[in-house]
Design a protein around this motif. Structure first.
Motif, PDB file in Angstrom:
ATOM      1  N   ILE A 183       0.851  -1.185   0.000  1.00 32.12           N
ATOM      2  CA  ILE A 183       0.000   0.000   0.000  1.00 32.12           C
ATOM      3  C   ILE A 183       0.889   1.237   0.000  1.00 32.12           C
ATOM      4  N   SER A 184       0.516   2.224  -0.814  1.00 31.68           N
ATOM      5  CA  SER A 184       1.249   3.488  -0.898  1.00 31.68           C
ATOM      6  C   SER A 184       0.246   4.627  -0.769  1.00 31.68           C
ATOM      7  N   ASN A 185       0.374   5.414   0.286  1.00 34.72           N
ATOM      8  CA  ASN A 185      -0.558   6.510   0.556  1.00 34.72           C
ATOM      9  C   ASN A 185       0.183   7.840   0.433  1.00 34.72           C
ATOM     10  N   VAL A 186      -0.198   8.668  -0.543  1.00 34.22           N
ATOM     11  CA  VAL A 186       0.434   9.983  -0.733  1.00 34.22           C
ATOM     12  C   VAL A 186      -0.549  11.102  -0.410  1.00 34.22           C
ATOM     13  N   GLY A 187      -1.565  10.783   0.388  1.00 34.85           N
ATOM     14  CA  GLY A 187      -2.612  11.745   0.695  1.00 34.85           C
ATOM     15  C   GLY A 187      -2.154  12.959   1.470  1.00 34.85           C
ATOM     16  N   PRO A 203      -0.060  17.209  -2.129  1.00 34.26           N
ATOM     17  CA  PRO A 203      -1.057  17.616  -3.131  1.00 34.26           C
ATOM     18  C   PRO A 203      -0.983  16.734  -4.385  1.00 34.26           C
ATOM     19  N   ILE A 204      -1.183  15.437  -4.181  1.00 32.96           N
ATOM     20  CA  ILE A 204      -1.148  14.460  -5.269  1.00 32.96           C
ATOM     21  C   ILE A 204      -2.496  13.755  -5.323  1.00 32.96           C
ATOM     22  N   ASP A 205      -3.144  13.808  -6.467  1.00 34.77           N
ATOM     23  CA  ASP A 205      -4.433  13.139  -6.632  1.00 34.77           C
ATOM     24  C   ASP A 205      -4.271  11.703  -7.090  1.00 34.77           C
ATOM     25  N   MET A 206      -3.326  11.476  -8.016  1.00 31.31           N
ATOM     26  CA  MET A 206      -3.203  10.156  -8.604  1.00 31.31           C
ATOM     27  C   MET A 206      -1.775   9.933  -9.079  1.00 31.31           C
ATOM     28  N   SER A 207      -1.285   8.709  -8.987  1.00 32.77           N
ATOM     29  CA  SER A 207       0.027   8.356  -9.513  1.00 32.77           C
ATOM     30  C   SER A 207      -0.026   6.926 -10.030  1.00 32.77           C
ATOM     31  N   THR A 208       1.084   6.442 -10.544  1.00 31.84           N
ATOM     32  CA  THR A 208       1.165   5.059 -11.036  1.00 31.84           C
ATOM     33  C   THR A 208       2.275   4.353 -10.271  1.00 31.84           C
ATOM     34  N   PRO A 209       1.986   3.827  -9.085  1.00 27.64           N
ATOM     35  CA  PRO A 209       3.032   3.191  -8.271  1.00 27.64           C
ATOM     36  C   PRO A 209       3.628   1.980  -8.982  1.00 27.64           C
ATOM     37  N   ILE A 210       4.897   1.712  -8.700  1.00 32.17           N
ATOM     38  CA  ILE A 210       5.618   0.605  -9.318  1.00 32.17           C
ATOM     39  C   ILE A 210       5.573  -0.606  -8.395  1.00 32.17           C
ATOM     40  N   VAL A 230     -10.312  15.454  -1.526  1.00 33.83           N
ATOM     41  CA  VAL A 230     -10.672  16.794  -1.991  1.00 33.83           C
ATOM     42  C   VAL A 230     -12.187  16.952  -1.889  1.00 33.83           C
ATOM     43  N   LYS A 231     -12.627  18.072  -1.347  1.00 28.53           N
ATOM     44  CA  LYS A 231     -14.064  18.333  -1.244  1.00 28.53           C
ATOM     45  C   LYS A 231     -14.581  18.830  -2.589  1.00 28.53           C
ATOM     46  N   LYS A 232     -15.624  18.163  -3.110  1.00 22.56           N
ATOM     47  CA  LYS A 232     -16.175  18.475  -4.420  1.00 22.56           C
ATOM     48  C   LYS A 232     -17.699  18.506  -4.358  1.00 22.56           C
TER      49      LYS A 232
END
Length: 405
Positions: free
Chosen positions: A324-328, A331-338, A353-355
């Protein structure tokens, strides 16, 4: 008698190590069991205790990367033997062979060739390596070592580089500053593992956005009960717990693959991606699916702290079945972990993010949304299985009361 000291092998996967510190100077008389140096492998910094006593001669200087089993130093039983073997050498440089004797029986030094015609330069192995790394021609370096003072040593290369830095340069309105950062130890191993992971597997990343409004509310309630629980529950703890529940139900993704055989695991050995000053560490919570939320939280925090302090023990970064990789926190919404091979899956989570979101009844309301993404080995896991994993994870995160059940 001279006894060689080889680069130790710490762990089954270690192939090379980098000298990070010599704790004793050249020529010191050391005792058996005495710590004499520290070295780095792909995971930790390790202290080495000598298996022999004697007078120490250093072959590999600080910063040198040496293959496992290759000599880094040796010890002589007596001071006389040390002096005879080193020939008066005073540092981690290998003495070069003496010049051949002349007909009269004394060493004959060949006259130095003109600069333009010079082909061969006498230099130590370390000096040649330093010159290659710095991109300089050894013919331009003034020698000062050896019996005749015409062998180039590491100190001569350093002096040349220092003089070149101090030399006046052409007038320029803007001067660049370049800092050399040796790529050794843990960071070198991480770079190699990342590259190999992409080369050796068919990696694909899928993503979806989930509503985590209720998950964040549950976290606030649990945080308010910190004293009663004995620890502070975080969003990451809840994500770890949810991940364990989901992947345990999908043996094909809670698995390891060596290229020919898939090994499905009964329990989830959860690998945690931890960012440290030394680089990315991935400690493992063994049998994480059998732990309560509080137990999982304490174990994750303990491993995270010790990873950042470089205090992980041998074996605590191996044996994982899913990562598991948490970057919360960024300011990162999405990445492609290896992928962390030989694992076949890694879950990633971005920031919340509040939407404005349309609810099922058609009304518009502010909701907390989070991207979750899954990188998987497409040789093993297909789109249907990924879809089922996302469906189950989305339901858990949107109904977080089920995570702790």
């Amino acid at each position: 008698m001279r006894i060689d000291i080889a680069m130790p092998k710490a762990g089954l996967t270690m192939v090379e190590g980098t000298i990070s510190e010599w704790k004793v100077p050249e020529g010191t008389e050391i005792q058996k069991g005495q710590p004499i140096m520290e070295y780095e492998n792909e995971k930790n910094t390790i202290e080495y205790e000598s298996l022999h006593g004697g007078f120490l001669h250093i072959l590999a200087p600080v910063g040198e990367t040496v293959e496992v089993g290759q000599p880094i130093a040796w010890v002589a039983e007596t001071q006389e033997e040390y002096a005879a073997l080193t020939g008066g050498a005073s540092g981690p440089e290998l003495p070069a062979a003496a010049p051949a004797p002349s007909a009269a029986g004394t060493p004959a030094a060949a006259p130095e060739a003109p600069q333009a015609a010079r082909r061969h330069v006498r230099a130590t192995g370390l000096a040649r390596k330093m010159a290659r790394q710095a991109g300089i021609d050894l013919a331009d370096v003034k020698a000062s070592s050896g019996p005749d003072g015409r062998r180039i040593a590491a100190k001569d290369v350093r002096a040349y580089l220092e003089a070149r830095k101090a030399a006046p340069t052409a007038v320029s309105t803007v001067e660049d500053e370049v800092t050399e950062i040796p790529w050794t130890g843990v960071r070198k191993a991480i770079a190699k593992n990342m590259y190999n992971s992409l080369q050796q597997s068919a990696q694909c990343t899928a993503m979806c956005e989930v509503d985590v409004t209720e998950l964040l509310e549950l976290r606030r309630k649990l945080a308010a009960s910190e004293v009663r629980l004995g620890c502070r529950i975080t969003v990451n703890d809840l994500l770890c717990m949810a991940t364990c529940k989901v992947v345990k139900n999908h043996p094909i993704i809670n698995a390891t693959f060596d290229g020919s055989t898939l090994y499905a695991h009964k329990h989830v050995n959860l690998s945690l991606a931890v960012a440290t000053e030394a680089g990315l560490m991935v400690p493992v919570i063994r049998n994480a699916d059998t732990l309560s939320l509080v137990e999982l939280s304490r174990r994750a925090k303990d491993l995270g702290v010790r990873a950042k302090e470089k205090r992980l023990q041998n074996g605590e970064q191996s044996g994982g079945t899913f990562t598991i990789s948490n970057v919360g926190m960024f300011p990162i919404d999405m990445s492609t972990p290896i992928l962390n091979l030989p694992e076949v899956g890694i879950f990633g989570f971005g920031r919340s993010v509040k939407k404005p979101v349309y609810l099922p009844d058609g009304t518009l309301a502010p909701r907390d949304r989070m991207c979750m993404y899954l990188t998987f080995d497409h040789r093993v896991v297909d789109g249907l299985e990924v879809g089922k994993v996302f469906e189950e994870m989305q339901y858990l995160l949107e109904h977080p009361e089920l995570i702790t059940v």
